[in-house]
Design a protein around this motif. Structure first.
Motif, PDB file in Angstrom:
ATOM      1  N   PHE A  72       0.837  -1.200   0.000  1.00  0.00           N
ATOM      2  CA  PHE A  72       0.000   0.000   0.000  1.00  0.00           C
ATOM      3  C   PHE A  72       0.870   1.247   0.000  1.00  0.00           C
ATOM      4  CE2 PHE A  72      -2.173   3.431   2.200  1.00  0.00           C
ATOM      5  CZ  PHE A  72      -3.416   3.449   1.585  1.00  0.00           C
ATOM      6  N   TRP A  73       1.879   1.262   0.866  1.00  0.00           N
ATOM      7  CA  TRP A  73       2.773   2.409   0.989  1.00  0.00           C
ATOM      8  C   TRP A  73       3.502   2.676  -0.323  1.00  0.00           C
ATOM      9  CZ3 TRP A  73       3.679   6.416   4.009  1.00  0.00           C
ATOM     10  CH2 TRP A  73       4.906   7.062   3.953  1.00  0.00           C
ATOM     11  N   ASP A  74       3.932   1.615  -1.000  1.00  0.00           N
ATOM     12  CA  ASP A  74       4.656   1.782  -2.260  1.00  0.00           C
ATOM     13  C   ASP A  74       3.754   2.336  -3.364  1.00  0.00           C
ATOM     14  OD1 ASP A  74       6.927   0.817  -1.063  1.00  0.00           O
ATOM     15  OD2 ASP A  74       6.700  -1.229  -1.827  1.00  0.00           O
ATOM     16  N   THR A  75       2.444   2.139  -3.237  1.00  0.00           N
ATOM     17  CA  THR A  75       1.490   2.670  -4.213  1.00  0.00           C
ATOM     18  C   THR A  75       1.222   4.148  -3.975  1.00  0.00           C
ATOM     19  OG1 THR A  75       0.436   0.495  -4.297  1.00  0.00           O
ATOM     20  CG2 THR A  75      -0.810   2.316  -5.239  1.00  0.00           C
ATOM     21  N   CYS A  76       1.381   4.580  -2.726  1.00  0.00           N
ATOM     22  CA  CYS A  76       1.147   5.989  -2.387  1.00  0.00           C
ATOM     23  C   CYS A  76       2.216   6.882  -3.004  1.00  0.00           C
ATOM     24  CB  CYS A  76       1.171   6.178  -0.864  1.00  0.00           C
ATOM     25  SG  CYS A  76      -0.207   5.429   0.021  1.00  0.00           S
ATOM     26  N   VAL A 126       4.152  14.497   2.412  1.00  0.00           N
ATOM     27  CA  VAL A 126       2.711  14.517   2.207  1.00  0.00           C
ATOM     28  C   VAL A 126       2.378  13.226   1.467  1.00  0.00           C
ATOM     29  CG1 VAL A 126       0.763  15.690   1.131  1.00  0.00           C
ATOM     30  CG2 VAL A 126       2.664  17.023   2.065  1.00  0.00           C
ATOM     31  N   VAL A 127       1.556  12.381   2.068  1.00  0.00           N
ATOM     32  CA  VAL A 127       1.282  11.051   1.527  1.00  0.00           C
ATOM     33  C   VAL A 127      -0.114  11.027   0.918  1.00  0.00           C
ATOM     34  CG1 VAL A 127       1.126   8.586   2.051  1.00  0.00           C
ATOM     35  CG2 VAL A 127       2.783  10.016   3.268  1.00  0.00           C
ATOM     36  N   GLY A 128      -0.218  10.632  -0.349  1.00  0.00           N
ATOM     37  CA  GLY A 128      -1.504  10.600  -1.016  1.00  0.00           C
ATOM     38  C   GLY A 128      -1.656   9.383  -1.900  1.00  0.00           C
ATOM     39  N   ILE A 129      -2.906   9.043  -2.193  1.00  0.00           N
ATOM     40  CA  ILE A 129      -3.198   7.905  -3.063  1.00  0.00           C
ATOM     41  C   ILE A 129      -4.554   8.159  -3.715  1.00  0.00           C
ATOM     42  CG2 ILE A 129      -4.251   6.606  -1.164  1.00  0.00           C
ATOM     43  CD1 ILE A 129      -3.228   4.030  -2.506  1.00  0.00           C
ATOM     44  N   ARG A 131      -8.280   7.496  -4.968  1.00  0.00           N
ATOM     45  CA  ARG A 131      -9.374   6.724  -4.382  1.00  0.00           C
ATOM     46  C   ARG A 131      -9.518   5.361  -5.076  1.00  0.00           C
ATOM     47  NH1 ARG A 131     -13.884   8.179  -1.368  1.00  0.00           N
ATOM     48  NH2 ARG A 131     -13.266  10.359  -1.484  1.00  0.00           N
ATOM     49  N   GLY A 132      -9.355   5.360  -6.407  1.00  0.00           N
ATOM     50  CA  GLY A 132      -9.486   4.108  -7.145  1.00  0.00           C
ATOM     51  C   GLY A 132      -8.441   3.086  -6.739  1.00  0.00           C
ATOM     52  N   ASP A 133      -7.178   3.523  -6.626  1.00  0.00           N
ATOM     53  CA  ASP A 133      -6.113   2.598  -6.209  1.00  0.00           C
ATOM     54  C   ASP A 133      -6.358   2.090  -4.793  1.00  0.00           C
ATOM     55  OD1 ASP A 133      -4.768   2.784  -8.592  1.00  0.00           O
ATOM     56  OD2 ASP A 133      -3.329   4.289  -7.897  1.00  0.00           O
ATOM     57  N   MET A 134      -6.828   2.967  -3.934  1.00  0.00           N
ATOM     58  CA  MET A 134      -7.085   2.601  -2.544  1.00  0.00           C
ATOM     59  C   MET A 134      -8.175   1.525  -2.470  1.00  0.00           C
ATOM     60  SD  MET A 134      -7.497   5.461   0.384  1.00  0.00           S
ATOM     61  CE  MET A 134      -7.388   5.150   2.131  1.00  0.00           C
ATOM     62  N   ARG A 135      -9.250   1.710  -3.225  1.00  0.00           N
ATOM     63  CA  ARG A 135     -10.340   0.728  -3.226  1.00  0.00           C
ATOM     64  C   ARG A 135      -9.838  -0.627  -3.733  1.00  0.00           C
ATOM     65  NH1 ARG A 135     -15.647   2.407  -6.143  1.00  0.00           N
ATOM     66  NH2 ARG A 135     -16.574   0.738  -4.874  1.00  0.00           N
ATOM     67  N   LYS A 136      -9.052  -0.613  -4.805  1.00  0.00           N
ATOM     68  CA  LYS A 136      -8.556  -1.873  -5.371  1.00  0.00           C
ATOM     69  C   LYS A 136      -7.678  -2.624  -4.379  1.00  0.00           C
ATOM     70  CE  LYS A 136      -8.732  -0.268 -10.161  1.00  0.00           C
ATOM     71  NZ  LYS A 136      -7.936   0.220 -11.321  1.00  0.00           N
TER      72      LYS A 136
END
Length: 409
Positions: A72-76, A126-129, A131-136
């Motif tokens: 998850f962190w690497d996707t952010c 500042v950490v962001g992601i 919404r679509g990636d987060m749901r997946k």
């Protein structure tokens, strides 16, 4: 001794809070079923990029565990800088902090203030992601237990459980508990709280959009607030988070969020469920006189992902109390809708998921006395503070004002 067959936990909605709760239950080997009104995860535009607070990241990490949290962190995206930098929309130049004399500073110090917002959450970033990636990511492993095109409109308690009621009048299998996570229009929230949970329409509106990363190149790394104080259509602003290392990759998209005071942004026919061309066209019209360095954000936008949104908020005085029902409770926007100011809503929602998932797992997946009651007591404390902060920031940023007599959605 015969083993006890556990009924599933029923979850209404497949948004962020619902899916993280499902993930928590899956990891605790507790059966669950998720019912979502949309036909698929890609049925509608996913909206803007979410900024994650320390509390939000801690909650997600507690559910996912070390290995999957690392994924998850690497996707952010991690952006340097600890605060907003403001840009004048028409000149494209940074807006300097206004100089203050001693009297002005003293007067400012005496004014009541909201808690100072800290944008960075881990490692000074500042950490962001999206919404679509987060749901997946939250959905991984839960797919077989998600039922699409199932719109929950209420529930019915049975002698030994609860059933969700769908829009076509049919009912779900009997569950041990029902968790309403279907957002601001939650029928579960209204039923369980007997109407005490309300969502107010602030009157302000916004547009979400995204464009290929190279469109943001002239802005450079940072969290930017673009302000337009002289637009003849009304005062506007846009916020975007530009991450380093990806600005030359057209396959990556960055998002922006446009907002305005009540009455400025209006969807055709007042239909804010519209996505795509109508929202994209309006955003382009609003920004046609903006500086050339900023126009690519809108001229190169992914039209399909453009979407309107209403700015709503729960009762600013806090999450109300209602008579506890041990088999039914609510999470996320169903429990506490917030304005987008500060990105507080999603971070509070994942805290709900982590807390309730932990309590359900501690009870072995059964609706033990105290599970929903303990959750609601703890949730009201941090969520009420979050709603108050979110609303206070929106009063300043959007010029909104609501009270108990304001229009509800």
């Amino acid at each position: 001794m015969a083993s006890i067959t556990r009924k599933p936990i029923l979850i209404s909605g497949a948004g962020l809070a619902s899916l993280l709760l499902a993930q928590s239950l899956r990891r605790a080997s507790i059966p669950f079923q998720v019912f979502e009104r949309d036909a698929s995860i890609s049925f509608r535009a996913q909206g803007y990029r979410l900024r994650l607070s320390s509390e939000g990241l801690d909650a997600i990490e507690s559910v996912l565990g070390p290995e999957d949290f690392q994924k998850f962190w690497d996707t952010c995206g991690q952006t340097g800088g600890g605060g907003f930098a403001a840009i004048n929309a028409t000149t494209g130049l940074k807006i300097p902090e206004p100089a203050k004399d001693e009297k002005a500073e003293k007067a400012e110090a005496e004014k009541p203030k909201l808690p100072k917002e800290s944008l960075s959450s881990r490692d000074g970033k500042v950490v962001g992601i999206s919404r679509g990636d987060m749901r997946k990511l939250f959905m991984e492993g839960c797919e077989p237990f998600i039922h699409w095109s199932h719109h929950v409109t209420g529930y019915e308690l049975t002698s030994s459980g609860v059933q969700a009621i769908f829009a076509d009048g049919s009912k779900s299998i009997e569950g041990e508990m029902l968790i309403g996570g279907e957002g601001i229009y939650s029928k579960v929230a209204r039923q369980v709280s007997k109407g005490k949970l309300k969502v107010y329409d602030t009157g302000a509106r916004g547009i979400h959009g995204q464009a290929p990363a190279p469109a943001f190149k002239e802005l450079g790394e940072g969290v930017w607030r673009i302000t337009d104080e002289t637009n003849p259509k009304g005062r506007l602003f846009a916020i975007t988070n530009v991450r380093p290392g990806e600005l030359d990759d057209p396959s990556i998209q960055f998002g922006w969020t446009m907002g305005a005071q009540p009455g400025v942004i209006r969807a055709p026919n007042d239909d804010y469920s519209m996505i795509g061309q109508p929202a994209a066209q309006l955003a382009k019209e609003f920004t046609e006189d903006w500086h050339e360095s900023l126009k690519p954000l809108f001229e190169q936008m992914n039209v399909d992902e453009a979407a309107f949104w209403k700015i709503t908020c729960s009762t600013p005085t806090g999450v109300p109390e209602w008579e506890n029902e041990k088999r039914v409770t609510v999470i996320g926007d169903a429990a506490h809708s917030m304005t987008p100011a500060g990105g507080i809503g999603a971070n509070t929602a994942v805290r709900d998921s982590a807390l309730l998932g932990r309590l359900i797992a501690g009870a072995g997946g059964f609706a033990a006395d105290g599970v929903t009651k303990t959750y609601e007591q703890e949730m009201r404390v941090y969520a009420s503070e979050a709603v108050k902060t979110s609303y206070g920031m929106a009063k300043i940023g959007f010029g909104v004002s609501i009270d108990e007599n304001s229009e509800t959605v």
